[in-house]
Design a protein around this motif. Structure first.
Motif, PDB file in Angstrom:
ATOM      1  N   MET A 170       0.832  -1.202   0.000  1.00 33.35           N
ATOM      2  CA  MET A 170       0.000   0.000   0.000  1.00 33.35           C
ATOM      3  C   MET A 170       0.856   1.237   0.000  1.00 33.35           C
ATOM      4  O   MET A 170       0.589   2.209  -0.661  1.00 33.35           O
ATOM      5  CB  MET A 170      -0.896   0.032   1.254  1.00 33.35           C
ATOM      6  N   GLN A 171       1.877   1.144   0.765  1.00 35.08           N
ATOM      7  CA  GLN A 171       2.765   2.287   0.876  1.00 35.08           C
ATOM      8  C   GLN A 171       3.343   2.682  -0.465  1.00 35.08           C
ATOM      9  O   GLN A 171       3.479   3.833  -0.777  1.00 35.08           O
ATOM     10  CB  GLN A 171       3.917   1.851   1.777  1.00 35.08           C
ATOM     11  N   HIS A 172       3.709   1.658  -1.197  1.00 36.82           N
ATOM     12  CA  HIS A 172       4.480   1.939  -2.390  1.00 36.82           C
ATOM     13  C   HIS A 172       3.654   2.278  -3.604  1.00 36.82           C
ATOM     14  O   HIS A 172       4.197   2.736  -4.585  1.00 36.82           O
ATOM     15  CB  HIS A 172       5.334   0.722  -2.755  1.00 36.82           C
ATOM     16  N   ASP A 173       2.370   2.032  -3.547  1.00 40.09           N
ATOM     17  CA  ASP A 173       1.553   2.121  -4.766  1.00 40.09           C
ATOM     18  C   ASP A 173       1.715   3.424  -5.506  1.00 40.09           C
ATOM     19  O   ASP A 173       1.937   3.445  -6.711  1.00 40.09           O
ATOM     20  CB  ASP A 173       0.067   1.971  -4.414  1.00 40.09           C
ATOM     21  N   ASP A 174       1.588   4.519  -4.774  1.00 37.90           N
ATOM     22  CA  ASP A 174       1.653   5.808  -5.468  1.00 37.90           C
ATOM     23  C   ASP A 174       3.040   6.064  -6.022  1.00 37.90           C
ATOM     24  O   ASP A 174       3.190   6.578  -7.127  1.00 37.90           O
ATOM     25  CB  ASP A 174       1.262   6.923  -4.499  1.00 37.90           C
ATOM     26  N   VAL A 175       4.033   5.673  -5.226  1.00 35.66           N
ATOM     27  CA  VAL A 175       5.408   5.857  -5.705  1.00 35.66           C
ATOM     28  C   VAL A 175       5.619   5.050  -6.985  1.00 35.66           C
ATOM     29  O   VAL A 175       6.144   5.551  -7.983  1.00 35.66           O
ATOM     30  CB  VAL A 175       6.400   5.386  -4.620  1.00 35.66           C
ATOM     31  N   VAL A 176       5.167   3.807  -6.930  1.00 37.68           N
ATOM     32  CA  VAL A 176       5.345   2.934  -8.091  1.00 37.68           C
ATOM     33  C   VAL A 176       4.641   3.510  -9.308  1.00 37.68           C
ATOM     34  O   VAL A 176       5.192   3.548 -10.409  1.00 37.68           O
ATOM     35  CB  VAL A 176       4.807   1.526  -7.764  1.00 37.68           C
ATOM     36  N   TRP A 177       3.416   3.980  -9.086  1.00 39.34           N
ATOM     37  CA  TRP A 177       2.684   4.525 -10.227  1.00 39.34           C
ATOM     38  C   TRP A 177       3.388   5.745 -10.786  1.00 39.34           C
ATOM     39  O   TRP A 177       3.457   5.941 -12.002  1.00 39.34           O
ATOM     40  CB  TRP A 177       1.246   4.864  -9.829  1.00 39.34           C
ATOM     41  N   ALA A 178       3.890   6.602  -9.902  1.00 42.26           N
ATOM     42  CA  ALA A 178       4.587   7.790 -10.385  1.00 42.26           C
ATOM     43  C   ALA A 178       5.789   7.393 -11.235  1.00 42.26           C
ATOM     44  O   ALA A 178       6.046   7.973 -12.280  1.00 42.26           O
ATOM     45  CB  ALA A 178       5.043   8.644  -9.204  1.00 42.26           C
ATOM     46  N   ILE A 179       6.490   6.358 -10.789  1.00 37.74           N
ATOM     47  CA  ILE A 179       7.680   5.936 -11.536  1.00 37.74           C
ATOM     48  C   ILE A 179       7.279   5.279 -12.851  1.00 37.74           C
ATOM     49  O   ILE A 179       7.813   5.587 -13.909  1.00 37.74           O
ATOM     50  CB  ILE A 179       8.530   4.981 -10.687  1.00 37.74           C
ATOM     51  N   ILE A 180       6.317   4.376 -12.768  1.00 44.22           N
ATOM     52  CA  ILE A 180       5.950   3.623 -13.975  1.00 44.22           C
ATOM     53  C   ILE A 180       5.376   4.552 -15.027  1.00 44.22           C
ATOM     54  O   ILE A 180       5.693   4.457 -16.211  1.00 44.22           O
ATOM     55  CB  ILE A 180       4.913   2.542 -13.617  1.00 44.22           C
ATOM     56  N   ASN A 181       4.533   5.441 -14.585  1.00 43.41           N
ATOM     57  CA  ASN A 181       3.870   6.304 -15.549  1.00 43.41           C
ATOM     58  C   ASN A 181       4.836   7.256 -16.215  1.00 43.41           C
ATOM     59  O   ASN A 181       4.823   7.431 -17.419  1.00 43.41           O
ATOM     60  CB  ASN A 181       2.772   7.087 -14.825  1.00 43.41           C
ATOM     61  N   LYS A 182       5.687   7.862 -15.388  1.00 42.42           N
ATOM     62  CA  LYS A 182       6.537   8.904 -15.929  1.00 42.42           C
ATOM     63  C   LYS A 182       7.709   8.333 -16.702  1.00 42.42           C
ATOM     64  O   LYS A 182       8.031   8.797 -17.780  1.00 42.42           O
ATOM     65  CB  LYS A 182       7.084   9.799 -14.799  1.00 42.42           C
ATOM     66  N   THR A 183       8.372   7.346 -16.107  1.00 37.76           N
ATOM     67  CA  THR A 183       9.562   6.840 -16.798  1.00 37.76           C
ATOM     68  C   THR A 183       9.210   5.620 -17.648  1.00 37.76           C
ATOM     69  O   THR A 183       8.574   5.756 -18.674  1.00 37.76           O
ATOM     70  CB  THR A 183      10.684   6.523 -15.811  1.00 37.76           C
ATOM     71  N   HIS A 184       9.523   4.467 -17.200  1.00 40.49           N
ATOM     72  CA  HIS A 184       9.493   3.360 -18.142  1.00 40.49           C
ATOM     73  C   HIS A 184       8.682   2.201 -17.584  1.00 40.49           C
ATOM     74  O   HIS A 184       8.882   1.792 -16.468  1.00 40.49           O
ATOM     75  CB  HIS A 184      10.935   2.911 -18.398  1.00 40.49           C
ATOM     76  N   CYS A 185       7.740   1.717 -18.372  1.00 38.78           N
ATOM     77  CA  CYS A 185       7.072   0.475 -18.009  1.00 38.78           C
ATOM     78  C   CYS A 185       7.131  -0.423 -19.231  1.00 38.78           C
ATOM     79  O   CYS A 185       6.703  -0.026 -20.316  1.00 38.78           O
ATOM     80  CB  CYS A 185       5.617   0.740 -17.624  1.00 38.78           C
ATOM     81  N   SER A 186       7.624  -1.623 -19.079  1.00 37.43           N
ATOM     82  CA  SER A 186       7.814  -2.443 -20.268  1.00 37.43           C
ATOM     83  C   SER A 186       6.519  -3.003 -20.808  1.00 37.43           C
ATOM     84  O   SER A 186       6.482  -3.533 -21.904  1.00 37.43           O
ATOM     85  CB  SER A 186       8.775  -3.587 -19.973  1.00 37.43           C
ATOM     86  N   HIS A 187       5.421  -2.898 -20.042  1.00 39.94           N
ATOM     87  CA  HIS A 187       4.157  -3.428 -20.538  1.00 39.94           C
ATOM     88  C   HIS A 187       3.329  -2.371 -21.237  1.00 39.94           C
ATOM     89  O   HIS A 187       2.285  -2.656 -21.790  1.00 39.94           O
ATOM     90  CB  HIS A 187       3.321  -3.979 -19.379  1.00 39.94           C
ATOM     91  N   LYS A 188       3.803  -1.125 -21.179  1.00 44.34           N
ATOM     92  CA  LYS A 188       2.974  -0.035 -21.708  1.00 44.34           C
ATOM     93  C   LYS A 188       3.139   0.072 -23.213  1.00 44.34           C
ATOM     94  O   LYS A 188       4.240   0.003 -23.736  1.00 44.34           O
ATOM     95  CB  LYS A 188       3.420   1.261 -21.057  1.00 44.34           C
ATOM     96  N   VAL A 189       2.020   0.252 -23.878  1.00 49.17           N
ATOM     97  CA  VAL A 189       2.042   0.453 -25.325  1.00 49.17           C
ATOM     98  C   VAL A 189       1.296   1.749 -25.601  1.00 49.17           C
ATOM     99  O   VAL A 189       0.135   1.868 -25.247  1.00 49.17           O
ATOM    100  CB  VAL A 189       1.322  -0.711 -26.044  1.00 49.17           C
ATOM    101  N   THR A 190       1.966   2.697 -26.211  1.00 52.44           N
ATOM    102  CA  THR A 190       1.277   3.970 -26.450  1.00 52.44           C
ATOM    103  C   THR A 190       0.900   4.082 -27.916  1.00 52.44           C
ATOM    104  O   THR A 190       1.656   3.700 -28.807  1.00 52.44           O
ATOM    105  CB  THR A 190       2.171   5.173 -26.113  1.00 52.44           C
TER     106      THR A 190
END
Lengths: 428, 298
Positions: free
Chosen positions: B1-21
């Motif tokens: 729970m603690q990490h969720d927002d941090v993780v989302w901030a990182i994944i969204n802004k920098t790199h997520c290998s599952h993301k397809v834009t």
């Protein structure tokens, strides 16, 4: 995150991927360090410049001619031209970046600043962040590692691994840990580089696999180094370029037990400084509790806020009272009376006119004609009123000056109005 | 729970290998994603409490993940098999996701409906006989066609046929008169001449004796005489013609063929080898004498 951390116990796995009983360690404080992707990226960018080799063009490139401009008056451009004659080259432009065979614009020099220094604190903070990120499964997965089946993250293995010296055993070990699928991904990603790197000794590329961090190398490096994608690192010499390749956080790391134990003395905690690094304490996070959604819903914060204003004010359309009756009535209720009066007046006048016209022309209007009807009704009413008045007992009434005789037109509507509720049907 | 927002901030802004834009939308290729879109509430990595519906071999499961089990990726996902009955399955979903956020509940049910629908469709399709469309692979077709052509050329069918026919001739399968076109005849003779020259050397070494029938022998002698005559008369000029004419003066093949079917091959070989090329073929042209006369006239 920092000051009141819950430190879960991390169990140690034997090389056969079974938990070693009683050898669970509490999570080192590094794993709770603030994860700063921006810092890691900056430091990574600077650090990766440090292994560059200088390149430049030759100092005299383009200047090995004795060319001179022909000046004006010769109907040619004023670029310096090669002297002499007898070859193609004579008379051609030289020295300029636009000339064929001339030197380039701003020839690259070897004294370009190739390397960057990074502040020690930044380097250490970045390293702590990178190590912390390896303990977050989401980040490791987002970076692309296949860790679906591994038993735990951070993955700590017994020290016996350090004594593996056959690659075959190393492969078996990775398979037992279910880390082999990550290496399969490396195999599948082996391909030729696109571009000129192919002919510059950078022919093949592949993705990164797991990173194994050990404390003492007793044959471990030699066993694992031939497995594609696997990298080895000594815990005393942690490298940001390996922990966050490409500047992206979250490499899949396999720790050996002694290496894991070294992390606490290396990085320290917030309360105790690090034993190894002088004057180093773990960086303070900006937010102690990072769960923003939970915070915003918590009572402590909600209590201090004012009540939400849920009233939605929508823009209304202004209706013109002169054209819209309801708008008029809202503003001036008496307008209804006036209007009604005007309507009835109009009707009455019409009827009278009709009757007068009929008399003048000598036509007899039919009984059904509204004018005739109205007249009949009026007569009837007059009669009724007279009768009613006559029936009423006469009281001794104070003499009042009778109201001045009004016009016939005015009287009638009033009488009609008084009788109106008794009327059967509205005229018309 | 603690990490969720941090993780989302990182994944969204920098790199997520599952993301397809794409130009208009962002998709998530993570197999546990509920909606398929990359967003804060539907990212399985950024939500420690998450549930999905997935089907495997036609069986639909409900997968659930809670914050407690995040650190153990192998045990992270709890798998619940959903009943085959639609309503019961919905009840199961409701029951399992009782106090879960409404978004996840709603999306799970939607996904479940969609999966059941497509499974039904798949089953229906299997019952029908579906024509399978196989695409033509242009490159392969081109390649194969060219290779066929090359193989055709390499097989040299004409030569093989020719050889076969000659063999059959020699064997004697064609008992009757057989007409040969002049060109092929000449070509064959020329070929035999060349081989004969090389073979004559061989023969000296080998000294292979062959039995010749008396009739043939006579004819051979005759032919030899005639060729000899030609040699004496016009040695230089008519050497080529000589050989040609020699060939033309052929022995009547019929009798030979009829009489010596067994030794035909040997005879034919011997004839071919000992003399200037003489194929035993009847030739409906001028007789020997007339030809020779013609030659003398020259």
């Amino acid at each position: 995150m920092s000051l009141s951390v819950a430190r879960p116990l991390v169990s140690v796995y034997s090389e056969k991927s079974e938990t070693v009983q009683g050898a669970a360690k509490p999570l080192p404080f590094v794993f709770k360090a603030p994860i700063r992707p921006d810092l890691v990226n900056d430091v990574h960018v600077s650090m990766s410049k440090n292994s560059r080799q200088p390149y430049c063009v030759s100092k005299e490139a383009g200047h090995q001619t004795s060319a001179e401009s022909w000046g004006t008056g010769r109907a040619v451009a004023r670029i310096p031209r090669v002297r002499g004659g007898g070859t193609h080259r004579s008379g051609q432009g030289a020295f300029g970046n636009m000339c064929r065979g001339g030197r380039m614009f701003a020839p690259t020099k070897p004294w370009r600043r190739w390397h960057r220094r990074v502040n020690l604190r930044q380097r250490r903070a970045a390293l702590a962040a990178a190590v912390a990120a390896t303990g977050v499964p989401a980040l490791v997965q987002a970076r692309g590692h296949i860790i679906e089946k591994i038993p735990e993250l951070p993955l700590v293995v017994a020290d016996k691994v350090q004594e593996i010296n056959k690659t075959k055993q190393a492969v078996i070990f990775l398979r037992r840990l279910k880390a082999w699928s990550d290496i399969l991904k490396v195999y599948k990603s082996q391909r030729l580089r696109a571009g000129k790197g192919k002919m510059r000794n950078r022919r093949r590329i592949q993705r990164k696999g797991p990173l194994i961090i050990f404390n003492k190398d007793q044959g471990l490096t030699r066993a694992f180094r031939n497995i594609p994608g696997v990298e080895l690192l000594n815990v005393n010499k942690l490298n940001l370029l390996k922990l966050a390749p490409g500047g992206h956080l979250g490499r899949f790391v396999i720790w050996t037990q002694s290496a894991f134990g070294r992390l606490d003395p290396l990085f320290g905690s917030w309360k105790t400084p690090s034993k190894q690094k002088k004057n180093f304490n773990l960086p303070q996070p900006k937010m102690a509790n990072t769960d923003l959604t939970r915070l915003l819903k918590s009572d402590e914060i909600r209590k201090v806020l004012r009540a939400p204003n849920k009233r939605v004010i929508r823009a209304t359309r202004k209706l013109n009272p002169l054209t819209n009756n309801k708008a008029m009535l809202k503003l001036n209720p008496y307008a209804a009376v006036l209007k009604r009066k005007a309507i009835l007046e109009l009707r009455r006048r019409k009827n009278l006119k009709a009757l007068a016209d009929a008399e003048k022309s000598g036509l007899k209007l039919s009984k059904r004609n509204p004018a005739m009807k109205a007249e009949k009704l009026r007569e009837r009413r007059r009669k009724n009123i007279k009768e009613a008045l006559a029936k009423k007992p006469k009281k001794p009434v104070a003499k009042k000056t009778p109201p001045p005789p009004k016009k016939k037109a005015d009287k009638k509507p009033k009488a009609e109005k008084a009788v109106k509720p008794k009327a059967d049907k509205p005229k018309g | 729970m603690q990490h969720d927002d941090v993780v989302w901030a990182i994944i969204n802004k920098t790199h997520c290998s599952h993301k397809v834009t794409t130009k208009t939308q962002q998709f998530c290729r993570n197999e546990y994603n509920l909606t398929g879109l990359c967003s804060r509430s539907s990212c399985p990595l950024a939500n420690s409490k998450y549930a999905t519906i997935r089907e495997e071999n036609g069986i639909i499961y409900l997968y659930m993940k809670t914050a407690e089990r995040i650190m153990f990726p192998a045990k992270q996902w709890e798998k619940v098999k959903l009943s085959r009955n639609f309503e019961k399955a919905i009840h199961q979903i409701n029951e399992n996701l009782l106090y879960w956020p409404a978004f996840i509940k709603a999306k799970c049910k939607q996904r479940f409906v969609k999966i059941t629908q497509y499974l039904i469709r798949m089953r229906k399709l299997k019952l029908r006989r579906v024509k399978e469309l196989v695409p033509i692979q242009r490159k392969i077709e081109r390649r194969e066609r060219r290779r066929e052509e090359k193989a055709l050329v390499a097989a040299r069918i004409d030569n093989a046929i020719e050889k076969q026919l000659l063999e059959r001739l020699k064997k004697g399968t064609y008992n009757d008169i057989y007409n040969f076109p002049q060109m092929a005849f000449d070509a064959a003779l020329k070929a035999e001449e060349i081989s004969d020259e090389s073979e004559s050397e061989k023969e000296d070494e080998d000294e292979v004796e062959r039995e010749i029938e008396p009739e043939l022998e006579r004819e051979l002698e005759k032919a030899v005489e005639q060729t000899d005559e030609f040699v004496e008369a016009d040695s230089d000029i008519d050497s080529a013609e000589e050989s040609d004419s020699g060939r033309k003066e052929n022995v009547d093949v019929n009798s030979d063929f009829e009489s010596e079917t067994s030794d035909i091959e040997d005879v034919a070989d011997s004839v071919l080898r000992k003399k200037k090329p003489r194929v035993e073929i009847e030739y409906e042209t001028e007789s020997v004498a007339s030809v020779s006369k013609k030659k003398l006239k020259h």
